[in-house]
Design a protein around this motif. Structure first.
Motif, PDB file in Angstrom:
ATOM      1  N   LYS A  59       4.333   9.963 -13.687  1.00  0.00           N
ATOM      2  CA  LYS A  59       5.755  10.121 -13.894  1.00  0.00           C
ATOM      3  C   LYS A  59       6.654  11.591 -13.244  1.00  0.00           C
ATOM      4  CE  LYS A  59       6.760  10.553 -17.970  1.00  0.00           C
ATOM      5  NZ  LYS A  59       7.011  10.338 -19.384  1.00  0.00           N
ATOM      6  N   LEU A  60       7.813  10.874 -12.456  1.00  0.00           N
ATOM      7  CA  LEU A  60       8.478  11.985 -12.445  1.00  0.00           C
ATOM      8  C   LEU A  60       9.536  12.528 -13.236  1.00  0.00           C
ATOM      9  CD1 LEU A  60       8.374  11.754  -8.185  1.00  0.00           C
ATOM     10  CD2 LEU A  60       6.540  12.735 -10.003  1.00  0.00           C
ATOM     11  N   ALA A  61      10.547  11.431 -13.820  1.00  0.00           N
ATOM     12  CA  ALA A  61      11.135  11.693 -13.769  1.00  0.00           C
ATOM     13  C   ALA A  61      11.096  10.263 -15.702  1.00  0.00           C
ATOM     14  CB  ALA A  61      12.699  11.047 -13.502  1.00  0.00           C
ATOM     15  N   GLU A  62      12.423  10.897 -16.454  1.00  0.00           N
ATOM     16  CA  GLU A  62      12.546   9.650 -18.093  1.00  0.00           C
ATOM     17  C   GLU A  62      13.393   9.848 -18.515  1.00  0.00           C
ATOM     18  OE1 GLU A  62       9.908  11.947 -20.732  1.00  0.00           O
ATOM     19  OE2 GLU A  62      10.921  13.540 -20.531  1.00  0.00           O
ATOM     20  N   ASP A  96       8.402  17.979 -10.100  1.00  0.00           N
ATOM     21  CA  ASP A  96       9.689  17.835  -9.019  1.00  0.00           C
ATOM     22  C   ASP A  96      10.231  16.717  -8.793  1.00  0.00           C
ATOM     23  OD1 ASP A  96       9.074  20.649  -9.998  1.00  0.00           O
ATOM     24  OD2 ASP A  96       7.875  21.356  -8.363  1.00  0.00           O
ATOM     25  N   ALA A  97      11.386  16.180  -8.861  1.00  0.00           N
ATOM     26  CA  ALA A  97      11.339  15.209  -8.471  1.00  0.00           C
ATOM     27  C   ALA A  97      13.199  15.281  -7.877  1.00  0.00           C
ATOM     28  CB  ALA A  97      11.748  14.626  -9.369  1.00  0.00           C
ATOM     29  N   SER A  98      13.902  14.352  -7.258  1.00  0.00           N
ATOM     30  CA  SER A  98      15.165  14.288  -6.600  1.00  0.00           C
ATOM     31  C   SER A  98      15.635  12.902  -7.696  1.00  0.00           C
ATOM     32  CB  SER A  98      14.741  13.579  -5.166  1.00  0.00           C
ATOM     33  OG  SER A  98      14.648  15.000  -4.641  1.00  0.00           O
ATOM     34  N   ILE A  99      16.759  13.426  -7.658  1.00  0.00           N
ATOM     35  CA  ILE A  99      17.472  12.213  -8.771  1.00  0.00           C
ATOM     36  C   ILE A  99      18.869  12.306  -7.752  1.00  0.00           C
ATOM     37  CG2 ILE A  99      19.011  11.480 -11.193  1.00  0.00           C
ATOM     38  CD1 ILE A  99      16.568  12.632 -12.469  1.00  0.00           C
ATOM     39  N   GLY A 100      19.417  10.999  -7.836  1.00  0.00           N
ATOM     40  CA  GLY A 100      20.426  10.157  -7.294  1.00  0.00           C
ATOM     41  C   GLY A 100      20.618  10.725  -5.709  1.00  0.00           C
ATOM     42  N   SER A 101      19.880  10.747  -5.133  1.00  0.00           N
ATOM     43  CA  SER A 101      19.690  10.199  -3.375  1.00  0.00           C
ATOM     44  C   SER A 101      20.202   8.718  -3.009  1.00  0.00           C
ATOM     45  CB  SER A 101      18.800  11.047  -2.438  1.00  0.00           C
ATOM     46  OG  SER A 101      18.846  10.596  -1.703  1.00  0.00           O
ATOM     47  N   GLY A 102      20.795   8.728  -2.206  1.00  0.00           N
ATOM     48  CA  GLY A 102      22.070   7.301  -2.276  1.00  0.00           C
ATOM     49  C   GLY A 102      22.507   6.480  -3.321  1.00  0.00           C
ATOM     50  N   ASN A 112      16.071  17.931  -7.909  1.00  0.00           N
ATOM     51  CA  ASN A 112      16.934  17.800  -7.089  1.00  0.00           C
ATOM     52  C   ASN A 112      18.106  17.368  -7.152  1.00  0.00           C
ATOM     53  OD1 ASN A 112      16.316  19.805  -4.281  1.00  0.00           O
ATOM     54  ND2 ASN A 112      14.482  19.106  -4.715  1.00  0.00           N
ATOM     55  N   PHE A 113      19.573  17.398  -7.476  1.00  0.00           N
ATOM     56  CA  PHE A 113      20.495  16.571  -7.765  1.00  0.00           C
ATOM     57  C   PHE A 113      21.580  16.237  -6.984  1.00  0.00           C
ATOM     58  CE2 PHE A 113      24.444  15.660 -10.208  1.00  0.00           C
ATOM     59  CZ  PHE A 113      24.288  14.511 -11.114  1.00  0.00           C
ATOM     60  N   ASN A 114      21.639  15.359  -6.051  1.00  0.00           N
ATOM     61  CA  ASN A 114      22.490  15.246  -4.960  1.00  0.00           C
ATOM     62  C   ASN A 114      23.073  13.922  -5.309  1.00  0.00           C
ATOM     63  OD1 ASN A 114      22.490  17.693  -3.573  1.00  0.00           O
ATOM     64  ND2 ASN A 114      20.062  16.868  -3.324  1.00  0.00           N
ATOM     65  N   PRO A 115      23.452  13.326  -6.131  1.00  0.00           N
ATOM     66  CA  PRO A 115      23.995  11.998  -5.919  1.00  0.00           C
ATOM     67  C   PRO A 115      25.363  12.636  -3.974  1.00  0.00           C
ATOM     68  CG  PRO A 115      25.646  13.095  -7.885  1.00  0.00           C
ATOM     69  CD  PRO A 115      24.079  13.990  -6.956  1.00  0.00           C
ATOM     70  N   VAL A 116      25.468  10.477  -3.910  1.00  0.00           N
ATOM     71  CA  VAL A 116      26.181  10.323  -2.693  1.00  0.00           C
ATOM     72  C   VAL A 116      27.252  10.334  -2.921  1.00  0.00           C
ATOM     73  CG1 VAL A 116      26.003   7.824  -2.769  1.00  0.00           C
ATOM     74  CG2 VAL A 116      26.595   9.093  -0.601  1.00  0.00           C
ATOM     75  N   GLN A 117      28.052   9.684  -4.272  1.00  0.00           N
ATOM     76  CA  GLN A 117      29.367  10.513  -5.625  1.00  0.00           C
ATOM     77  C   GLN A 117      28.772  10.642  -6.429  1.00  0.00           C
ATOM     78  OE1 GLN A 117      30.446   6.039  -4.163  1.00  0.00           O
ATOM     79  NE2 GLN A 117      31.975   7.002  -2.569  1.00  0.00           N
ATOM     80  N   LEU A 118      29.911  11.285  -7.272  1.00  0.00           N
ATOM     81  CA  LEU A 118      30.136  11.846  -8.683  1.00  0.00           C
ATOM     82  C   LEU A 118      31.636  11.850  -9.142  1.00  0.00           C
ATOM     83  CD1 LEU A 118      28.587  13.062 -10.926  1.00  0.00           C
ATOM     84  CD2 LEU A 118      28.443  14.971  -9.661  1.00  0.00           C
TER      85      LEU A 118
END
Length: 199
Positions: free
Chosen positions: A2-5, A38-44, A67-73
């Protein structure tokens, strides 16, 4: 593994026409997406706070990185709050800012670092952060500009319109990193080789 909850359930689709790549936060009691490894949320993905008074939190468990990198916020309503870190969640959140577009509007929107460390990885992070009406770095939390201010190419400083809290702000980078504080009641520490200007 599990990477995120999902910590709270106050998020979901606004209606059936909402694309699957949207993550929507609908409630003032907020929802939290937490990295437990370690995880990424928001890619794409597009992150949006939908209603007035809605809130969202993104955090990382101790000794983990999100890593928090949404394409739009988008924070487009009144009294909305975007928070990084939460009680006991003292990990590192890397914020590159919205890769495509971002928007903060309405009245009295706030971006807060409540626990752990929020570190910018591009100038887009500083660009977005500076558009909120209030910026808070809580005691025990750290905001690491990592050498990125608002528009580095044009020497436009990182903007803090109403800086609150008692945490730590690290300028990072070199003496060319600039911070402008327009007001607030910040009792913490600002350190690093960058320059600070107060109105």
């Amino acid at each position: 593994p599990k990477l995120a909850e999902l910590v709270m359930a106050n998020l979901g689709k606004a209606d059936r026409s909402t694309p699957d790549n949207f993550i929507l936060f609908n409630s003032a009691s907020g929802g939290e997406l937490r990295a437990v490894a370690d995880a990424s949320i928001g890619s794409g993905r597009t992150i949006q706070l939908v209603n007035n008074d809605s809130a969202a939190t993104f955090s990382a468990a101790p000794n983990t990185t999100l890593n928090f990198n949404p394409v739009q916020l988008f924070l487009g309503g009144s009294n909305q709050k975007l928070t990084f870190g939460s009680a006991g969640q003292t990990g590192l959140v890397l914020f590159g800012g919205p890769g495509g577009s971002g928007f903060l509007g309405g009245g009295q929107s706030e971006i807060a670092v409540s626990a752990g460390t929020l570190r910018f990885t591009t100038s887009q992070g500083g660009f977005f952060f500076g558009f909120s009406q209030t910026q808070t770095v809580a005691a025990g939390a750290t905001l690491d500009l990592n050498g990125f201010d608002y528009f580095p190419a044009f020497a436009v400083p990182a903007l803090f319109n109403n800086l609150q809290g008692g945490g730590s702000i690290l300028t990072g980078g070199t003496a060319s990193t600039n911070i402008f504080i327009g007001g607030g009641n910040f009792s913490g520490v600002i350190s690093g080789p960058g320059q600070v200007t107060m109105s």
